[in-house]
Design a protein around this motif. Structure first.
Motif, PDB file in Angstrom:
ATOM      1  N   ILE A   1       3.435   7.701   2.717  1.00  0.00           N
ATOM      2  CA  ILE A   1       3.428   6.514   3.570  1.00  0.00           C
ATOM      3  C   ILE A   1       3.570   5.279   2.692  1.00  0.00           C
ATOM      4  CG2 ILE A   1       2.084   5.187   5.253  1.00  0.00           C
ATOM      5  CD1 ILE A   1       0.569   7.919   5.769  1.00  0.00           C
ATOM      6  N   SER A   2       4.479   4.391   3.094  1.00  0.00           N
ATOM      7  CA  SER A   2       4.696   3.128   2.383  1.00  0.00           C
ATOM      8  C   SER A   2       4.459   1.984   3.348  1.00  0.00           C
ATOM      9  CB  SER A   2       6.123   3.054   1.847  1.00  0.00           C
ATOM     10  OG  SER A   2       6.395   4.127   0.976  1.00  0.00           O
ATOM     11  N   GLU A   3       3.635   1.028   2.941  1.00  0.00           N
ATOM     12  CA  GLU A   3       3.367  -0.156   3.748  1.00  0.00           C
ATOM     13  C   GLU A   3       3.861  -1.383   2.994  1.00  0.00           C
ATOM     14  OE1 GLU A   3      -0.766  -0.370   4.833  1.00  0.00           O
ATOM     15  OE2 GLU A   3      -0.729   1.623   5.735  1.00  0.00           O
ATOM     16  N   TYR A   4       4.710  -2.148   3.636  1.00  0.00           N
ATOM     17  CA  TYR A   4       5.299  -3.343   3.040  1.00  0.00           C
ATOM     18  C   TYR A   4       4.892  -4.576   3.837  1.00  0.00           C
ATOM     19  CZ  TYR A   4       8.521  -0.500   0.255  1.00  0.00           C
ATOM     20  OH  TYR A   4       9.064   0.391  -0.651  1.00  0.00           O
ATOM     21  N   VAL A   5       4.859  -5.714   3.166  1.00  0.00           N
ATOM     22  CA  VAL A   5       4.637  -7.004   3.823  1.00  0.00           C
ATOM     23  C   VAL A   5       5.845  -7.887   3.512  1.00  0.00           C
ATOM     24  CG1 VAL A   5       2.114  -6.883   3.826  1.00  0.00           C
ATOM     25  CG2 VAL A   5       3.291  -7.882   1.882  1.00  0.00           C
ATOM     26  N   ARG A   6       6.197  -8.720   4.501  1.00  0.00           N
ATOM     27  CA  ARG A   6       7.352  -9.600   4.319  1.00  0.00           C
ATOM     28  C   ARG A   6       7.022 -10.689   3.298  1.00  0.00           C
ATOM     29  NH1 ARG A   6      11.927 -10.276   7.069  1.00  0.00           N
ATOM     30  NH2 ARG A   6      11.185  -9.222   8.943  1.00  0.00           N
ATOM     31  N   VAL A   7       7.998 -10.989   2.454  1.00  0.00           N
ATOM     32  CA  VAL A   7       7.883 -12.049   1.476  1.00  0.00           C
ATOM     33  C   VAL A   7       8.548 -13.289   2.076  1.00  0.00           C
ATOM     34  CG1 VAL A   7       8.572 -12.796  -0.841  1.00  0.00           C
ATOM     35  CG2 VAL A   7       7.933 -10.414  -0.436  1.00  0.00           C
ATOM     36  N   ALA A   8       7.898 -14.424   1.959  1.00  0.00           N
ATOM     37  CA  ALA A   8       8.443 -15.669   2.492  1.00  0.00           C
ATOM     38  C   ALA A   8       9.800 -15.963   1.853  1.00  0.00           C
ATOM     39  CB  ALA A   8       7.474 -16.814   2.240  1.00  0.00           C
ATOM     40  N   PRO A   9      10.768 -16.452   2.634  1.00  0.00           N
ATOM     41  CA  PRO A   9      12.108 -16.730   2.089  1.00  0.00           C
ATOM     42  C   PRO A   9      12.092 -17.630   0.865  1.00  0.00           C
ATOM     43  CG  PRO A   9      12.141 -16.882   4.471  1.00  0.00           C
ATOM     44  CD  PRO A   9      10.702 -16.720   4.063  1.00  0.00           C
TER      45      PRO A   9
ATOM     46  N   VAL B   1       0.865  -1.180   0.000  1.00  0.00           N
ATOM     47  CA  VAL B   1       0.000   0.000   0.000  1.00  0.00           C
ATOM     48  C   VAL B   1       0.899   1.226   0.000  1.00  0.00           C
ATOM     49  CG1 VAL B   1      -1.815   1.247   1.255  1.00  0.00           C
ATOM     50  CG2 VAL B   1      -1.747  -1.252   1.343  1.00  0.00           C
ATOM     51  N   ILE B   2       0.488   2.247  -0.746  1.00  0.00           N
ATOM     52  CA  ILE B   2       1.246   3.505  -0.750  1.00  0.00           C
ATOM     53  C   ILE B   2       0.253   4.660  -0.817  1.00  0.00           C
ATOM     54  CG2 ILE B   2       1.542   3.594  -3.254  1.00  0.00           C
ATOM     55  CD1 ILE B   2       4.442   4.693  -2.548  1.00  0.00           C
ATOM     56  N   GLY B   3       0.643   5.779  -0.255  1.00  0.00           N
ATOM     57  CA  GLY B   3      -0.240   6.937  -0.313  1.00  0.00           C
ATOM     58  C   GLY B   3       0.189   8.015   0.646  1.00  0.00           C
ATOM     59  N   GLY B   4      -0.798   8.728   1.141  1.00  0.00           N
ATOM     60  CA  GLY B   4      -0.510   9.859   2.008  1.00  0.00           C
ATOM     61  C   GLY B   4      -0.441  11.116   1.170  1.00  0.00           C
ATOM     62  N   GLY B   5       0.570  11.914   1.443  1.00  0.00           N
ATOM     63  CA  GLY B   5       0.723  13.155   0.696  1.00  0.00           C
ATOM     64  C   GLY B   5      -0.395  14.135   1.000  1.00  0.00           C
ATOM     65  N   ILE B   6      -0.703  14.976   0.071  1.00  0.00           N
ATOM     66  CA  ILE B   6      -1.700  16.020   0.274  1.00  0.00           C
ATOM     67  C   ILE B   6      -3.097  15.435   0.488  1.00  0.00           C
ATOM     68  CG2 ILE B   6      -2.869  17.970  -0.834  1.00  0.00           C
ATOM     69  CD1 ILE B   6      -0.164  18.597  -2.182  1.00  0.00           C
ATOM     70  N   THR B   7      -3.465  14.399  -0.276  1.00  0.00           N
ATOM     71  CA  THR B   7      -4.810  13.837  -0.163  1.00  0.00           C
ATOM     72  C   THR B   7      -4.952  12.893   1.026  1.00  0.00           C
ATOM     73  OG1 THR B   7      -4.365  11.902  -1.541  1.00  0.00           O
ATOM     74  CG2 THR B   7      -5.099  13.929  -2.663  1.00  0.00           C
ATOM     75  N   GLY B   8      -3.866  12.276   1.444  1.00  0.00           N
ATOM     76  CA  GLY B   8      -3.916  11.302   2.528  1.00  0.00           C
ATOM     77  C   GLY B   8      -4.457   9.953   2.085  1.00  0.00           C
ATOM     78  N   GLU B   9      -4.845   9.840   0.828  1.00  0.00           N
ATOM     79  CA  GLU B   9      -5.440   8.604   0.317  1.00  0.00           C
ATOM     80  C   GLU B   9      -4.386   7.501   0.228  1.00  0.00           C
ATOM     81  OE1 GLU B   9      -7.338   7.025  -3.840  1.00  0.00           O
ATOM     82  OE2 GLU B   9      -7.806   9.074  -3.226  1.00  0.00           O
ATOM     83  N   MET B  10      -4.763   6.305   0.698  1.00  0.00           N
ATOM     84  CA  MET B  10      -3.895   5.139   0.631  1.00  0.00           C
ATOM     85  C   MET B  10      -4.448   4.203  -0.440  1.00  0.00           C
ATOM     86  SD  MET B  10      -1.550   5.757   2.860  1.00  0.00           S
ATOM     87  CE  MET B  10      -0.721   4.185   3.052  1.00  0.00           C
ATOM     88  N   SER B  11      -3.577   3.689  -1.304  1.00  0.00           N
ATOM     89  CA  SER B  11      -3.999   2.826  -2.404  1.00  0.00           C
ATOM     90  C   SER B  11      -3.199   1.534  -2.400  1.00  0.00           C
ATOM     91  CB  SER B  11      -3.773   3.521  -3.748  1.00  0.00           C
ATOM     92  OG  SER B  11      -4.511   4.717  -3.816  1.00  0.00           O
TER      93      SER B  11
END
Length: 150
Positions: free
Chosen positions: A134-142, A41-51
């Motif tokens: 804002i950047s949201e990351y998820v762990r990738v299985a090894p 997920v990424i977003g934030g900034g002026i709009t605050g919208e997360m996509s």
């Protein structure tokens, strides 16, 4: 959403010039960060919208135990350099992630991000200041990243 994905590397590189700092003796390298993280997920900034990032996109960060990282966008390497995870300073409860990157002049500087979540499965960080990206990351299985190993 595609325009956000295209501008992500530009935003990261542009932010390099906004915040430069140097490593200090209080830097820490928790093993929780080491591994491969997929941008979800990424977003934030002026709009605050997360996509959410579209399925099939290959946008990821790989953190090595040797304090190096590689930033990928659509399987293409955008940056490989060093990182530090610094404990929260002063009254802040947020640790800081420092990514050494090339700025627009080609100089190497640390770009600073405030880490809001760092767990075994989630990594969330944002640019400092007003209207943060804002950047949201998820762990990738090894096993899913065996082809990424050096």
């Amino acid at each position: 959403m595609p325009s956000v994905l295209r501008t992500t590397p530009l935003l990261l590189l542009g932010l390099v010039g906004l915040e430069a700092c140097h490593a200090t003796a209080d830097d820490a390298q928790p093993s929780t960060l080491t591994g491969t993280w997929r941008l979800a997920v990424i977003g934030g900034g002026i709009t605050g919208e997360m996509s959410p990032v579209p399925k099939g996109s290959d946008n990821r960060l790989v953190f090595g135990s040797d304090s190096t990282y590689t930033l990928y966008e659509q399987s293409r390497v955008l940056e490989t350099n060093t990182y530090r995870l610094r404990p929260a300073a002063g009254s802040s409860n947020q640790p800081q992630l420092l990514l050494k990157m090339k700025d627009t002049d080609g100089r190497l500087v640390y770009s600073t991000y405030n880490v809001t979540t760092l767990s075994a499965r989630e990594l969330r960080f944002m640019t400092p200041g007003g209207c943060p990206i804002i950047s949201e990351y998820v762990r990738v299985a090894p096993s899913a990243t065996a082809s990424d190993s050096k």
